[in-house]
Write a protein that holds these residues in place. Structure first.
Motif, PDB file in Angstrom:
ATOM      1  N   ASP A  99       0.852  -1.185   0.000  1.00 17.55           N
ATOM      2  CA  ASP A  99       0.000   0.000   0.000  1.00 17.55           C
ATOM      3  C   ASP A  99       0.894   1.243   0.000  1.00 17.55           C
ATOM      4  O   ASP A  99       1.926   1.286   0.692  1.00 17.55           O
ATOM      5  CB  ASP A  99      -0.881  -0.026   1.246  1.00 17.55           C
ATOM      6  CG  ASP A  99      -1.601   1.291   1.462  1.00 17.55           C
ATOM      7  OD1 ASP A  99      -2.538   1.575   0.706  1.00 17.55           O
ATOM      8  OD2 ASP A  99      -1.187   2.054   2.367  1.00 17.55           O
ATOM      9  N   GLY A 112      -4.490  -0.665   0.255  1.00 18.65           N
ATOM     10  CA  GLY A 112      -4.612  -1.497  -0.931  1.00 18.65           C
ATOM     11  C   GLY A 112      -3.453  -1.234  -1.861  1.00 18.65           C
ATOM     12  O   GLY A 112      -2.862  -0.157  -1.850  1.00 18.65           O
ATOM     13  N   THR A 144      -6.205   0.241  -7.567  1.00 21.66           N
ATOM     14  CA  THR A 144      -7.351  -0.409  -6.931  1.00 21.66           C
ATOM     15  C   THR A 144      -8.658  -0.118  -7.656  1.00 21.66           C
ATOM     16  O   THR A 144      -9.674  -0.743  -7.355  1.00 21.66           O
ATOM     17  CB  THR A 144      -7.501   0.075  -5.481  1.00 21.66           C
ATOM     18  OG1 THR A 144      -7.865   1.471  -5.483  1.00 21.66           O
ATOM     19  CG2 THR A 144      -6.210  -0.109  -4.700  1.00 21.66           C
ATOM     20  N   ASP A 152      -4.140   5.027  -9.672  1.00 20.44           N
ATOM     21  CA  ASP A 152      -4.966   4.128  -8.866  1.00 20.44           C
ATOM     22  C   ASP A 152      -6.299   3.855  -9.544  1.00 20.44           C
ATOM     23  O   ASP A 152      -6.845   2.755  -9.448  1.00 20.44           O
ATOM     24  CB  ASP A 152      -5.200   4.742  -7.482  1.00 20.44           C
ATOM     25  CG  ASP A 152      -5.947   3.806  -6.552  1.00 20.44           C
ATOM     26  OD1 ASP A 152      -5.434   2.701  -6.292  1.00 20.44           O
ATOM     27  OD2 ASP A 152      -7.051   4.165  -6.101  1.00 20.44           O
TER      28      ASP A 152
END
Length: 427
Positions: free
Chosen positions: A240, A270, A274, A404
């Motif tokens: 992460d 995460g 993601t 992301d």
């Protein structure tokens, strides 16, 4: 006038800067790069980050009025640096400094672009020639041409990670300048070098325009490159982004602002990407600490990026005026969206191709995200700068949020819809 011979344009400028840059200067070094390369074998990531020329685009263009009476000159100037105007006018006219008076009114927007004294000198020279009061006001087109731009720059980084730890960092900055070119992360084997910048001393022809200070000079460019690369390393390590930063950071103040921002943002751990569109970046400037987190929505068809929410935690020492500091930070968020997403000077053979707001887009009211500013209490430290540190992490935070959301890594500022669309299509 005659057009200059063919030279770099906004597409070729980055290669030109790297070829014409002066000898690099080492700004930070530790350990042994060869040992770092050995440790990081198989887990090295190399990338080059770019940013285009950016103008200051103040609402009020450069202006000054000069009047000479009884051997004394008075100058009314839109300037951030009235004493600099005073000295420049005295030198240009051959007056003693005590014969020059500068009256400083509201600046009308400066951001580092009104620290020079060109318009004050022009008005004073014309007043001396004509024997009359003279006012000089730049048109918008003149403002865009005569401005001292934030320099175009290229930042090359080669770094490696082992077991969640950064073991190698080899960074080279071309054109941006030294400030914050050396990473603050705990890296045993690193070297940071810088060649050329915004403060002069560049070889003739390196930049086809004047360059100068633009809100947090050097630091926006270097933070964009460093924090984008940190996210790449986090992905390589399978970690992460927040966990990875904290795992490589001993600085207690910066750790605290990161944890504060994460709590306010509601950061969910995460490994990026993601699909959520959440990104972060952090930085230190003028001894102030900044952690910025952003949420974006990306239209894959058009490449348009909508910034939904920005949370920023700041440790600027003692906050004397919370409302004023909050306004500075909110303004930095908005201005940072401009340099991150749209602001870019286009030029060819010395001619500016977008010398007005119809072709150079600054942020609009319709862009505004929800902005939440959090001050990390630090009353034992004197008040630090508040006008520039809040802007430094916007480019990287938005780049990391786009990554992301889409898995597409943008390596050039601004991240225009055309660039986003092209990189998303490849990803």
């Amino acid at each position: 006038f005659e057009n200059p011979p063919a030279g770099p344009d906004d597409q070729t400028i980055f290669d030109h800067i790297q070829k014409t840059a002066p000898q690099p200067r080492v700004v930070g070094q530790s350990g042994d790069l060869a040992e770092g390369e050995r440790l990081a074998a198989g887990s090295v990531i190399e990338a080059t980050y770019l940013n285009s020329y950016v103008v200051h685009a103040p609402i009020e263009t450069h202006s000054a009025t000069a009047q000479i009476e009884d051997g004394k000159v008075t100058v009314w100037a839109s300037s951030q640096a009235p004493f600099q105007v005073k000295n420049a006018v005295a030198s240009a006219l051959g007056f003693a400094a005590d014969k020059v008076r500068v009256i400083s009114r509201y600046v009308g927007g400066g951001f580092g672009g009104k620290t020079e004294a060109d318009q004050g000198v022009e008005a004073a020279r014309l007043a001396k020639i004509t024997g009359k009061p003279v006012q000089v006001v730049y048109s918008r087109q003149e403002e865009f041409f005569h401005d001292r731009f934030r320099p175009a720059a290229a930042m090359k980084i080669r770094a490696g990670v082992v077991g969640g730890k950064i073991v190698l960092w080899d960074g080279h900055v071309f054109g941006a300048g030294d400030r914050e070119a050396d990473p603050f992360y705990d890296i045993p084997h690193k070297r940071s070098a810088s060649a050329g910048g915004w403060q002069g001393g560049n070889p003739p022809g390196m930049h086809p325009f004047n360059v100068g200070a633009w809100r947090a000079p050097s630091v926006n460019s270097n933070t964009f490159a460093r924090e984008s690369h940190i996210d790449l390393l986090a992905a390589k390590a399978g970690m992460d982004p927040l966990e990875f930063r904290l795992n490589n950071l001993k600085d207690a103040r910066l750790r605290r602002v990161l944890e504060t921002a994460a709590g306010k943002f509601g950061w969910k751990a995460g490994r990026a990407p993601t699909g959520r569109g959440a990104g972060m970046a952090c930085g230190i400037y003028s001894n102030a600490c900044n952690a910025t987190m952003a949420e974006v929505v990306v239209n894959r068809g058009t490449g348009a990026v909508q910034v939904k929410r920005v949370v920023m935690a700041l440790d600027v020492g003692m906050v004397v005026n919370p409302d004023g500091m909050r306004q500075q930070a909110e303004g930095c968020v908005i201005m940072g969206m401009g340099y991150s997403l749209t602001e870019e000077l286009r030029f060819r053979n010395g001619e500016v191709l977008n010398p007005n707001f119809d072709g150079y887009q600054i942020p609009r009211f319709s862009w505004m995200p929800k902005i939440e500013i959090v001050f990390v209490d630090n009353p034992d430290t004197r008040a630090l700068g508040g006008g520039e540190p809040p802007i430094i992490a916007m480019g990287a935070a938005l780049a990391n949020a786009i990554f992301d959301a889409t898995g597409a890594r943008l390596l050039q500022l601004p991240m225009t819809p055309e660039r986003v669309k092209a990189v998303v299509a490849k990803a």
